[in-house]
Design a protein around this motif. Sequence first.
Motif, mmCIF file in Angstrom:
data_model
loop_
_atom_site.group_PDB
_atom_site.id
_atom_site.type_symbol
_atom_site.label_atom_id
_atom_site.label_comp_id
_atom_site.label_asym_id
_atom_site.label_seq_id
_atom_site.Cartn_x
_atom_site.Cartn_y
_atom_site.Cartn_z
ATOM 1 N N ASN A 120 24.462 65.906 56.931
ATOM 2 C CA ASN A 120 24.809 67.313 56.733
ATOM 3 C C ASN A 120 24.975 67.534 55.235
ATOM 4 O OD1 ASN A 120 26.134 69.804 56.459
ATOM 5 N ND2 ASN A 120 27.175 69.577 58.434
ATOM 6 N N LYS A 121 23.919 68.087 54.608
ATOM 7 C CA LYS A 121 23.917 68.249 53.151
ATOM 8 C C LYS A 121 25.016 69.207 52.699
ATOM 9 C CE LYS A 121 20.858 69.332 49.263
ATOM 10 N NZ LYS A 121 19.474 69.738 48.862
ATOM 11 N N GLU A 122 25.229 70.270 53.471
ATOM 12 C CA GLU A 122 26.233 71.273 53.094
ATOM 13 C C GLU A 122 27.633 70.672 53.017
ATOM 14 O OE1 GLU A 122 28.078 75.516 54.747
ATOM 15 O OE2 GLU A 122 26.312 74.631 55.708
ATOM 16 N N LYS A 123 27.984 69.783 53.961
ATOM 17 C CA LYS A 123 29.315 69.168 54.010
ATOM 18 C C LYS A 123 29.341 67.800 53.350
ATOM 19 C CE LYS A 123 31.108 72.482 56.545
ATOM 20 N NZ LYS A 123 32.164 73.385 56.022
ATOM 21 N N ASP A 124 28.159 67.296 52.924
ATOM 22 C CA ASP A 124 28.045 65.946 52.371
ATOM 23 C C ASP A 124 28.692 64.941 53.318
ATOM 24 O OD1 ASP A 124 27.294 63.966 50.601
ATOM 25 O OD2 ASP A 124 29.139 64.119 49.414
ATOM 26 N N ALA A 125 28.292 65.013 54.587
ATOM 27 C CA ALA A 125 28.851 64.160 55.626
ATOM 28 C C ALA A 125 27.744 63.760 56.595
ATOM 29 C CB ALA A 125 29.965 64.892 56.373
ATOM 30 N N TYR A 126 28.034 62.760 57.417
ATOM 31 C CA TYR A 126 27.073 62.307 58.414
ATOM 32 C C TYR A 126 27.562 62.665 59.808
ATOM 33 C CZ TYR A 126 24.522 59.668 54.890
ATOM 34 O OH TYR A 126 23.780 59.323 53.791
ATOM 35 N N ASN A 127 26.623 63.121 60.639
ATOM 36 C CA ASN A 127 26.903 63.417 62.041
ATOM 37 C C ASN A 127 26.180 62.406 62.922
ATOM 38 O OD1 ASN A 127 28.392 65.693 61.369
ATOM 39 N ND2 ASN A 127 26.635 67.075 61.539
ATOM 40 N N LEU A 128 26.886 61.863 63.896
ATOM 41 C CA LEU A 128 26.280 60.974 64.889
ATOM 42 C C LEU A 128 26.117 61.781 66.177
ATOM 43 C CD1 LEU A 128 28.353 57.710 64.275
ATOM 44 C CD2 LEU A 128 26.215 58.446 63.211
ATOM 45 N N LEU A 129 24.867 62.119 66.500
ATOM 46 C CA LEU A 129 24.577 62.993 67.641
ATOM 47 C C LEU A 129 24.484 62.174 68.926
ATOM 48 C CD1 LEU A 129 23.855 65.811 68.714
ATOM 49 C CD2 LEU A 129 21.447 65.268 68.229
#
Length: 502
Positions: free
Chosen positions: A477-486
């Motif tokens: 997630n570029k906007e939040k500078d975070a990673y999402n595990l779907l």
Amino acid sequence: MKKDSEKEIISTLKYVSHMKPELMLSEIRNYITSDMSIEQMYDVIRPFLYELDIDVIQEGADLRLRRSPPAVVMKLTENEIKKNELFFRSAVVSAKLQTLIEQYISKKTAKQWNDPVVLDRIRKAVLDQKDLYWKEGSSRKISYKKGYNVLGYLAYQFPVYFVQFQHILYDMALSGILKTRMKVLDVGTGPGTVPLAIADFYKRLEGRKADIHCVELYDENIEAFNSIVPQYASDYVTLHEPIRSDACKIKPESLPENIDLMVFSNVLNEIKDATIEQKADIVLKLAQRLASDGSILVIEPADRTNSVELRRLSVALKEAGLGIYAPCSFIWNTGCSLKECWSFEQKQDINPTLLMHRLAECDEPYRYINTDLKYSYFIVRKDGLTKECYRVPPKARFARFSKIGMHKDKRINVVCSLMSDDLGDGKYSLYKLCDGTSRKAVYAVLPWHNVTEDNSLIKRAKYGEILEIYNVLVNYNKEKDAYNLLLSKGSTVGRAGYEKDD
């Protein structure tokens, strides 16, 4: 009553209790010169019973004094668990305690607690405190020097802090780090929120004991403490007069030794301009009085600023030699490197008090109803004990969060702690995750249409629990500078270290 008479009774009790395993309080009369009733003698000896290891049993008009069994790990009975679960399903400040607070407001203001003028002044105090709370730097000067500041606190902040502390106590009891006899130090007790929460919790227990010592700076808070807390505490809770001192300046030698639980509840964030290192020094200084198997509990509000600062403080204490018991776990045996960790626990809302309802009878009622139960906390200890003992086995096929960028747009398996309640909405569930190696925030995302029996455990797991998550897609997630595990329908979630979920 003369001081000499009190000293005579205590001295006699110490002598006789060492000679006999049990005795009747009336027998003390045979050894003293003062002519005192049973009630008068009990008032004298009550503050000393915990330190003397003496239990009291009512027998008609007399009291039987018996040596207490040694302190052991507190194991809650089925009945105690049932009582607590029932309380938390619809938590509320008890009617008796609400009445004591209302009576104190009437006493303090010389008017009825629900007098319109009194309510308006309490409303103003609540709004002023909320405004100060959100300020930063030198302009953030939270103080309880004025009476209405304390009344505003009792009306608005107290009920949620009162219940949230009981949630933590209950979890500590279930985890086996409380004892049947507890010596507690509450630093920055205010009007007695933590002692009142302990007293309330112990009313749902059977014969457990707590000896409570407190530190408080402001006279207005101490006045409220002395007016409310002693009237609410049961015989199983021994209270001591609060020590009037600044938490930053108190000398360890002025505190009791072998403290089983040391509490800093919503207090360190109010120390103006203190750095993380300075706050750590305060905790470390007082930790000298902690028992070798004791716990230090630090609680702060769940907003981003205070929660992130709390995590930094826990790391500073870890680097200084204290071990983090919970909620963080270091399953890869590494140090945490995440700079902005915002993590908090959320519980079911409490029921508003009658005072809240009366304050809400105005044009903007939402400003005076405070029922959300969200908080950040950590527990540190000297003995290295951790709530979660799981460590990643050698050669286990799990990806570390520190290397998650290498797996972007790929499916991986991970093992991690669940570090939040559901942060999502009706379309998807969102959970903060941590494996102790994170450099960027990592979240699990579970769309409602992907929920299956195999992956739904994440919706029921407890805060801080270690989970194994298989077959999840890594998105950045570029906007939040975070990673999402779907999590998809093919993803599975299980408790770490279990062959099969129960």
